[in-house]
Design a protein around this motif. Structure first.
Motif, PDB file in Angstrom:
ATOM      1  N   GLU A 197       0.888  -1.457   0.007  1.00  0.00           N
ATOM      2  CA  GLU A 197       0.168  -0.013  -0.184  1.00  0.00           C
ATOM      3  C   GLU A 197       0.929   1.042   0.183  1.00  0.00           C
ATOM      4  OE1 GLU A 197      -3.483  -1.894   2.816  1.00  0.00           O
ATOM      5  OE2 GLU A 197      -1.605  -0.635   3.673  1.00  0.00           O
ATOM      6  N   SER A 198       0.267   2.239  -0.414  1.00  0.00           N
ATOM      7  CA  SER A 198       1.011   3.722  -0.189  1.00  0.00           C
ATOM      8  C   SER A 198      -0.119   4.885  -0.111  1.00  0.00           C
ATOM      9  CB  SER A 198       1.831   4.002  -1.802  1.00  0.00           C
ATOM     10  OG  SER A 198       0.743   4.148  -2.775  1.00  0.00           O
ATOM     11  N   PRO A 199       0.494   5.791   0.425  1.00  0.00           N
ATOM     12  CA  PRO A 199      -0.314   7.311   0.981  1.00  0.00           C
ATOM     13  C   PRO A 199      -1.010   7.405  -0.365  1.00  0.00           C
ATOM     14  CG  PRO A 199       1.924   7.226   1.715  1.00  0.00           C
ATOM     15  CD  PRO A 199       1.965   5.974   0.967  1.00  0.00           C
ATOM     16  N   GLU A 200      -0.380   7.566  -1.553  1.00  0.00           N
ATOM     17  CA  GLU A 200      -1.079   8.132  -2.944  1.00  0.00           C
ATOM     18  C   GLU A 200      -2.207   6.974  -3.095  1.00  0.00           C
ATOM     19  OE1 GLU A 200       3.027   9.342  -2.316  1.00  0.00           O
ATOM     20  OE2 GLU A 200       2.348   6.980  -2.483  1.00  0.00           O
ATOM     21  N   GLU A 201      -2.146   5.638  -2.849  1.00  0.00           N
ATOM     22  CA  GLU A 201      -3.139   4.932  -3.325  1.00  0.00           C
ATOM     23  C   GLU A 201      -4.465   4.949  -2.254  1.00  0.00           C
ATOM     24  OE1 GLU A 201      -1.140   0.734  -4.641  1.00  0.00           O
ATOM     25  OE2 GLU A 201      -0.776   1.361  -2.969  1.00  0.00           O
ATOM     26  N   TRP A 202      -4.055   5.059  -0.907  1.00  0.00           N
ATOM     27  CA  TRP A 202      -5.057   5.532   0.222  1.00  0.00           C
ATOM     28  C   TRP A 202      -5.706   6.757  -0.240  1.00  0.00           C
ATOM     29  CZ3 TRP A 202      -8.805   4.834   3.075  1.00  0.00           C
ATOM     30  CH2 TRP A 202      -9.209   5.827   4.110  1.00  0.00           C
ATOM     31  N   GLU A 203      -5.031   7.971  -0.766  1.00  0.00           N
ATOM     32  CA  GLU A 203      -5.742   9.121  -1.001  1.00  0.00           C
ATOM     33  C   GLU A 203      -6.656   8.771  -2.129  1.00  0.00           C
ATOM     34  OE1 GLU A 203      -5.937  12.283   0.513  1.00  0.00           O
ATOM     35  OE2 GLU A 203      -5.216  11.122   2.187  1.00  0.00           O
ATOM     36  N   GLU A 204      -6.189   8.243  -3.027  1.00  0.00           N
ATOM     37  CA  GLU A 204      -7.165   8.188  -4.271  1.00  0.00           C
ATOM     38  C   GLU A 204      -8.287   7.400  -4.062  1.00  0.00           C
ATOM     39  OE1 GLU A 204      -6.538   5.806  -8.866  1.00  0.00           O
ATOM     40  OE2 GLU A 204      -4.916   6.529  -7.734  1.00  0.00           O
ATOM     41  N   PHE A 205      -7.872   6.249  -3.269  1.00  0.00           N
ATOM     42  CA  PHE A 205      -9.205   5.285  -2.872  1.00  0.00           C
ATOM     43  C   PHE A 205     -10.198   6.313  -2.074  1.00  0.00           C
ATOM     44  CE2 PHE A 205     -11.263   2.267  -0.058  1.00  0.00           C
ATOM     45  CZ  PHE A 205     -11.772   1.407  -1.036  1.00  0.00           C
ATOM     46  N   LYS A 206      -9.634   6.933  -0.970  1.00  0.00           N
ATOM     47  CA  LYS A 206     -10.455   7.756  -0.126  1.00  0.00           C
ATOM     48  C   LYS A 206     -11.307   8.684  -0.937  1.00  0.00           C
ATOM     49  CE  LYS A 206      -8.823  11.142   2.320  1.00  0.00           C
ATOM     50  NZ  LYS A 206      -8.046  11.852   3.243  1.00  0.00           N
ATOM     51  N   LEU A 207     -10.591   9.574  -1.886  1.00  0.00           N
ATOM     52  CA  LEU A 207     -11.076  10.324  -2.846  1.00  0.00           C
ATOM     53  C   LEU A 207     -12.449   9.874  -3.553  1.00  0.00           C
ATOM     54  CD1 LEU A 207      -8.279  12.952  -3.527  1.00  0.00           C
ATOM     55  CD2 LEU A 207     -10.302  13.165  -1.836  1.00  0.00           C
ATOM     56  N   GLY A 208     -12.130   8.809  -4.022  1.00  0.00           N
ATOM     57  CA  GLY A 208     -12.997   8.016  -4.726  1.00  0.00           C
ATOM     58  C   GLY A 208     -14.500   7.736  -4.222  1.00  0.00           C
ATOM     59  N   ILE A 209     -14.298   7.232  -2.694  1.00  0.00           N
ATOM     60  CA  ILE A 209     -15.098   6.861  -1.973  1.00  0.00           C
ATOM     61  C   ILE A 209     -16.062   8.331  -1.636  1.00  0.00           C
ATOM     62  CG2 ILE A 209     -15.922   6.052   0.206  1.00  0.00           C
ATOM     63  CD1 ILE A 209     -15.441   3.804  -1.365  1.00  0.00           C
ATOM     64  N   ILE A 210     -15.222   9.236  -1.433  1.00  0.00           N
ATOM     65  CA  ILE A 210     -15.868  10.791  -0.871  1.00  0.00           C
ATOM     66  C   ILE A 210     -16.742  11.141  -2.127  1.00  0.00           C
ATOM     67  CG2 ILE A 210     -15.419  13.125  -0.421  1.00  0.00           C
ATOM     68  CD1 ILE A 210     -12.998  12.074   1.363  1.00  0.00           C
ATOM     69  N   GLU A 211     -16.310  11.136  -3.409  1.00  0.00           N
ATOM     70  CA  GLU A 211     -16.927  11.483  -4.538  1.00  0.00           C
ATOM     71  C   GLU A 211     -17.967  10.528  -4.801  1.00  0.00           C
ATOM     72  OE1 GLU A 211     -16.077  11.320  -9.404  1.00  0.00           O
ATOM     73  OE2 GLU A 211     -14.600  11.958  -8.027  1.00  0.00           O
ATOM     74  N   SER A 212     -18.089   9.338  -4.407  1.00  0.00           N
ATOM     75  CA  SER A 212     -19.332   8.535  -4.841  1.00  0.00           C
ATOM     76  C   SER A 212     -20.322   8.889  -3.615  1.00  0.00           C
ATOM     77  CB  SER A 212     -18.950   6.984  -4.733  1.00  0.00           C
ATOM     78  OG  SER A 212     -18.578   6.717  -3.506  1.00  0.00           O
ATOM     79  N   TRP A 213     -19.895   9.433  -2.449  1.00  0.00           N
ATOM     80  CA  TRP A 213     -21.033   9.637  -1.482  1.00  0.00           C
ATOM     81  C   TRP A 213     -21.478  11.136  -1.718  1.00  0.00           C
ATOM     82  CZ3 TRP A 213     -24.105   6.834   1.057  1.00  0.00           C
ATOM     83  CH2 TRP A 213     -23.612   5.429   1.475  1.00  0.00           C
ATOM     84  N   GLN A 214     -20.584  11.982  -2.346  1.00  0.00           N
ATOM     85  CA  GLN A 214     -20.852  13.414  -2.255  1.00  0.00           C
ATOM     86  C   GLN A 214     -21.318  14.164  -0.951  1.00  0.00           C
ATOM     87  OE1 GLN A 214     -23.420  13.845  -5.742  1.00  0.00           O
ATOM     88  NE2 GLN A 214     -22.153  13.600  -7.294  1.00  0.00           N
ATOM     89  N   PRO A 215     -20.678  13.858   0.083  1.00  0.00           N
ATOM     90  CA  PRO A 215     -21.027  14.262   1.288  1.00  0.00           C
ATOM     91  C   PRO A 215     -21.378  15.858   1.411  1.00  0.00           C
ATOM     92  CG  PRO A 215     -18.727  13.850   1.411  1.00  0.00           C
ATOM     93  CD  PRO A 215     -19.253  13.470  -0.203  1.00  0.00           C
ATOM     94  N   VAL A 216     -22.266  16.321   2.098  1.00  0.00           N
ATOM     95  CA  VAL A 216     -22.691  17.554   2.546  1.00  0.00           C
ATOM     96  C   VAL A 216     -22.260  17.877   3.837  1.00  0.00           C
ATOM     97  CG1 VAL A 216     -24.730  19.266   2.670  1.00  0.00           C
ATOM     98  CG2 VAL A 216     -24.257  17.510   0.606  1.00  0.00           C
ATOM     99  N   GLY A 217     -21.230  18.525   4.350  1.00  0.00           N
ATOM    100  CA  GLY A 217     -21.131  19.076   5.563  1.00  0.00           C
ATOM    101  C   GLY A 217     -19.976  18.280   6.127  1.00  0.00           C
ATOM    102  N   MET A 218     -19.350  18.534   7.298  1.00  0.00           N
ATOM    103  CA  MET A 218     -18.479  17.878   7.906  1.00  0.00           C
ATOM    104  C   MET A 218     -18.791  16.472   8.445  1.00  0.00           C
ATOM    105  SD  MET A 218     -15.163  17.855   8.564  1.00  0.00           S
ATOM    106  CE  MET A 218     -14.360  19.286   8.722  1.00  0.00           C
ATOM    107  N   GLN A 219     -19.909  16.607   9.314  1.00  0.00           N
ATOM    108  CA  GLN A 219     -20.402  15.334   9.734  1.00  0.00           C
ATOM    109  C   GLN A 219     -20.481  14.054   8.299  1.00  0.00           C
ATOM    110  OE1 GLN A 219     -24.120  15.159  11.456  1.00  0.00           O
ATOM    111  NE2 GLN A 219     -23.945  12.918  11.936  1.00  0.00           N
ATOM    112  N   GLU A 220     -21.153  14.370   7.417  1.00  0.00           N
ATOM    113  CA  GLU A 220     -21.193  13.312   6.349  1.00  0.00           C
ATOM    114  C   GLU A 220     -19.608  13.083   5.741  1.00  0.00           C
ATOM    115  OE1 GLU A 220     -23.866  14.103   3.130  1.00  0.00           O
ATOM    116  OE2 GLU A 220     -25.329  14.416   4.557  1.00  0.00           O
TER     117      GLU A 220
END
Length: 168
Positions: free
Chosen positions: A39-62
């Motif tokens: 694993e690498s920090p870059e892979e984690w960031e890309e993965f995390k951003l993909g999940i965030i993008e798919s959920w499209q959270p509104v606000g800090m709690q989401e």
């Protein structure tokens, strides 16, 4: 010295260092990436951003809930990697043992008087995969699944109450 007194690290730096003492597979690690070469920090960031993008959270709690979902999925990925490594190792060891048994049987057969079909060795059944070998993964896998489910359920609940993805 009484139990729970002394002996452990006192500083924040020492506690952070000792928190990684027993890391074997990283499944229960509170850190999103730690397995060098896997694993690498870059892979984690890309993965995390993909999940965030798919959920499209509104606000800090989401956003926090979406990050928890990403981390839970990341940990489940580790469970699968570890399980695959254990199974691969077990298959390799089984193949090696069967090859050794075949070689031993071939030597025994060659030393005989040439014999017929009755002298052929009995087929060796393939061993069943030992569930104890995979046992340690069940709790971390369940923990990770709970993290994913426990974080995604509130996000779905918020969406059901009328908050549309990407809108305040």
């Amino acid at each position: 010295m009484a139990r729970g007194q002394g002996g452990g690290p006192k500083t924040a730096e020492g506690k952070a260092r000792s928190s990684r003492n027993a890391v074997k597979h990283g499944v229960r690690s509170p850190h999103p990436f730690i397995i060098e070469g896997v694993e690498s920090p870059e892979e984690w960031e890309e993965f995390k951003l993909g999940i965030i993008e798919s959920w499209q959270p509104v606000g800090m709690q989401e956003l926090e809930l979406a990050i928890n979902v990403a981390f839970g999925h990341w940990r489940l990925r580790r469970c699968r990697l570890n399980e695959n490594a254990l199974l691969s190792k077990q298959v390799y060891e089984t193949e090696y043992e069967l090859q050794q048994a075949d070689a031993d049987d071939d030597e025994d057969y060659d030393e005989d008087d040439g014999g017929g079909e009755d002298d052929l060795p009995e087929p060796v059944p393939l061993p069943v995969i030992d569930p104890e070998t995979l046992g340690p993964q069940s709790a971390p896998q369940a923990d990770s699944r709970c993290l994913v489910d426990g974080s995604s359920a509130p996000l779905r609940g918020l969406r059901a109450k009328g908050a549309q993805p990407g809108h305040a």
